[in-house]
Design a protein around this motif. Structure first.
Motif, PDB file in Angstrom:
ATOM      1  N   TRP A 118      -5.761  12.186   2.459  1.00 16.10           N
ATOM      2  CA  TRP A 118      -5.501  10.818   1.993  1.00 16.10           C
ATOM      3  C   TRP A 118      -6.391   9.807   2.713  1.00 16.10           C
ATOM      4  CZ3 TRP A 118      -2.878  11.800  -2.183  1.00 16.10           C
ATOM      5  CH2 TRP A 118      -1.974  12.866  -2.193  1.00 16.10           C
ATOM      6  N   ILE A 167      -8.730   7.570  -2.755  1.00 17.07           N
ATOM      7  CA  ILE A 167      -7.598   7.215  -1.891  1.00 17.07           C
ATOM      8  C   ILE A 167      -8.124   7.190  -0.462  1.00 17.07           C
ATOM      9  CG2 ILE A 167      -5.285   7.820  -1.117  1.00 17.07           C
ATOM     10  CD1 ILE A 167      -4.890   9.234  -3.813  1.00 17.07           C
ATOM     11  N   SER A 178      -4.400  -2.377  -2.002  1.00  9.43           N
ATOM     12  CA  SER A 178      -3.483  -1.837  -1.007  1.00  9.43           C
ATOM     13  C   SER A 178      -2.075  -2.125  -1.505  1.00  9.43           C
ATOM     14  CB  SER A 178      -3.718  -2.496   0.358  1.00  9.43           C
ATOM     15  OG  SER A 178      -2.808  -1.994   1.317  1.00  9.43           O
ATOM     16  N   ILE A 209       2.572   8.155  -5.593  1.00  8.66           N
ATOM     17  CA  ILE A 209       1.115   8.035  -5.684  1.00  8.66           C
ATOM     18  C   ILE A 209       0.601   8.541  -7.028  1.00  8.66           C
ATOM     19  CG2 ILE A 209      -1.072   8.873  -4.729  1.00  8.66           C
ATOM     20  CD1 ILE A 209       0.227   8.871  -1.975  1.00  8.66           C
ATOM     21  N   GLU A 253       5.577   4.249   2.151  1.00  5.27           N
ATOM     22  CA  GLU A 253       4.245   4.263   2.754  1.00  5.27           C
ATOM     23  C   GLU A 253       3.369   3.221   2.068  1.00  5.27           C
ATOM     24  OE1 GLU A 253       3.225   8.763   3.723  1.00  5.27           O
ATOM     25  OE2 GLU A 253       4.162   8.564   1.747  1.00  5.27           O
ATOM     26  N   SER A 254       2.211   2.954   2.646  1.00  4.36           N
ATOM     27  CA  SER A 254       1.230   2.120   1.960  1.00  4.36           C
ATOM     28  C   SER A 254      -0.062   2.915   1.823  1.00  4.36           C
ATOM     29  CB  SER A 254       0.977   0.816   2.718  1.00  4.36           C
ATOM     30  OG  SER A 254       0.303   1.045   3.939  1.00  4.36           O
ATOM     31  N   ILE A 255      -0.761   2.658   0.731  1.00  5.23           N
ATOM     32  CA  ILE A 255      -2.054   3.308   0.514  1.00  5.23           C
ATOM     33  C   ILE A 255      -3.120   2.249   0.276  1.00  5.23           C
ATOM     34  CG2 ILE A 255      -1.149   5.481  -0.391  1.00  5.23           C
ATOM     35  CD1 ILE A 255      -1.838   4.454  -3.216  1.00  5.23           C
ATOM     36  N   SER A 313      -8.687  12.633  -2.926  1.00  2.00           N
ATOM     37  CA  SER A 313      -7.546  12.431  -2.030  1.00  2.00           C
ATOM     38  C   SER A 313      -7.835  12.945  -0.625  1.00  2.00           C
ATOM     39  CB  SER A 313      -6.301  13.127  -2.592  1.00  2.00           C
ATOM     40  OG  SER A 313      -6.484  14.537  -2.633  1.00  2.00           O
ATOM     41  N   ARG A 363      -3.585   6.218   3.951  1.00  3.25           N
ATOM     42  CA  ARG A 363      -2.162   6.364   3.667  1.00  3.25           C
ATOM     43  C   ARG A 363      -1.419   6.309   4.995  1.00  3.25           C
ATOM     44  NH1 ARG A 363       0.653  11.614   0.627  1.00  3.25           N
ATOM     45  NH2 ARG A 363       2.817  10.866   0.715  1.00  3.25           N
ATOM     46  N   LYS A 364      -0.434   5.425   5.090  1.00  2.54           N
ATOM     47  CA  LYS A 364       0.280   5.274   6.356  1.00  2.54           C
ATOM     48  C   LYS A 364       1.706   4.792   6.113  1.00  2.54           C
ATOM     49  CE  LYS A 364      -2.362   1.003   6.682  1.00  2.54           C
ATOM     50  NZ  LYS A 364      -3.462   0.330   7.384  1.00  2.54           N
TER      51      LYS A 364
END
Length: 321
Positions: free
Chosen positions: A313, A219, A173, A202, A242-244, A262, A222-223
């Motif tokens: 995502w 993936i 993450s 990304i 964002e974080s993934i 994705s 995603r947020k």
């Protein structure tokens, strides 16, 4: 002081004096039968998502977690791998390792099933892991690799690839950013240590993984993570970070390139019961099939009655490859 030294100093202080919200985003704490997460572990959860997924943790896996934090995810991993030394935590900061050990004693009191010996804590560097090659089933890191500059990021990913068994999983993450950042932000060691100014797009993040040899990329989430605004940071524009949550699987690299999932879906809506693309993919009429980005492009090129969704995502398995 180098950016890595600045990072180590920041997390030394975070180990000595827990800093709630230091670099994390709000995530629900796992609720599992018999699992109690001590409050101190939650306060020291210096991550930006979760790397713990039950689907990755079958058959008592050997787990490696780099950057131990307060031990929360180590405890969660141990829940699925209840064996002596089943989980290994590596950290370069002595104070964080000591704090983690103390937190495990509290975890033992709150969780009758847990023993500290389930987790082996080691002093070590993500760029030179003290782990044997091809000895790990699941490796993970949370909000650490984004701190690394590109060449160090490549080294860290290569080390994870080295220690994983064939078909092993690297679960991560990290913050990402699709907007360009100015050099003032990029060169601010403290902002980099705070998991802000090291964020990359990304596609660049995925390329580092596939260049290391990972044949399958998932993936999973995603947020939104942070905003860098001109009134708080040295930028003339609003920057959205964002974080993934992403998994890189040590599958052989396909001849036509990696499979990157994705969250795209293909649905055949023609007049026949199914469509066979003659390349290993059969689409039943009006039934969704999760496809990797490569397959999505190939199906679209057929000019057949196939609907290809945009990337969501959020991929959770069951795909074409």
């Amino acid at each position: 002081m180098s950016y890595l030294e600045a990072t180590n100093d920041l997390y030394k202080q975070a180990a000595l004096t827990p800093d709630v919200g230091l670099c994390c985003t709000t995530n629900p704490v796992w609720q599992l039968p018999g699992l109690s997460i001590p409050t101190i572990m939650q306060e020291m959860n210096y991550g930006c998502g979760s790397t713990v997924s039950a689907s990755d943790l079958v058959n008592d896996p050997k787990v490696l977690y780099v950057g131990v934090g307060g031990g929360m995810e180590l405890l969660q991993f141990a829940y699925f791998s209840r064996q002596k030394g089943g989980v290994t935590g590596v950290d370069v900061v002595d104070e964080m390792l000591s704090a983690c050990k103390r937190n495990f004693k509290i975890a033992e009191e709150e969780n009758p099933w847990f023993r500290s010996e389930f987790v082996n804590l080691l002093k070590g560097d993500a760029l030179n892991l003290p782990i044997e090659s091809e000895s790990i089933d699941v490796a993970a890191q949370n909000c650490l690799f984004n701190i690394f500059k590109l060449e160090d990021l490549k080294k860290a990913v290569a080390e994870m690839y080295r220690v994983l068994k064939p078909h092993g999983r690297l679960v991560m993450s990290d913050p990402v950013c699709e907007q360009p950042m100015n050099e003032t932000l990029r060169n601010d060691d403290r902002l980099r240590a705070l998991c802000l100014s090291g964020s990359i797009p990304i596609k660049d993040y995925v390329k580092v993984l596939t260049d290391a040899g990972f044949g399958t990329i998932e993936i999973r989430a995603r947020k939104s993570y942070r905003i860098l605004s001109p009134n708080h940071y040295p930028t003339e524009e609003l920057i959205h970070i964002e974080s993934i949550e992403i998994a890189a699987i040590k599958d052989p690299m396909p001849e036509d390139g990696p499979c990157v999932f994705s969250g795209k879906t293909a649905i055949y809506y023609g007049g026949e019961p199914y469509l066979d693309d003659k390349n290993g993919h059969v689409l039943l009429q009006n039934q969704p099939l999760a496809v990797c980005d490569k397959t999505a492009a190939a199906l679209e090129a057929l000019k057949k009655p196939i609907h290809i969704s945009e990337s969501t995502w959020h991929y959770d398995g069951g795909g074409c490859c």
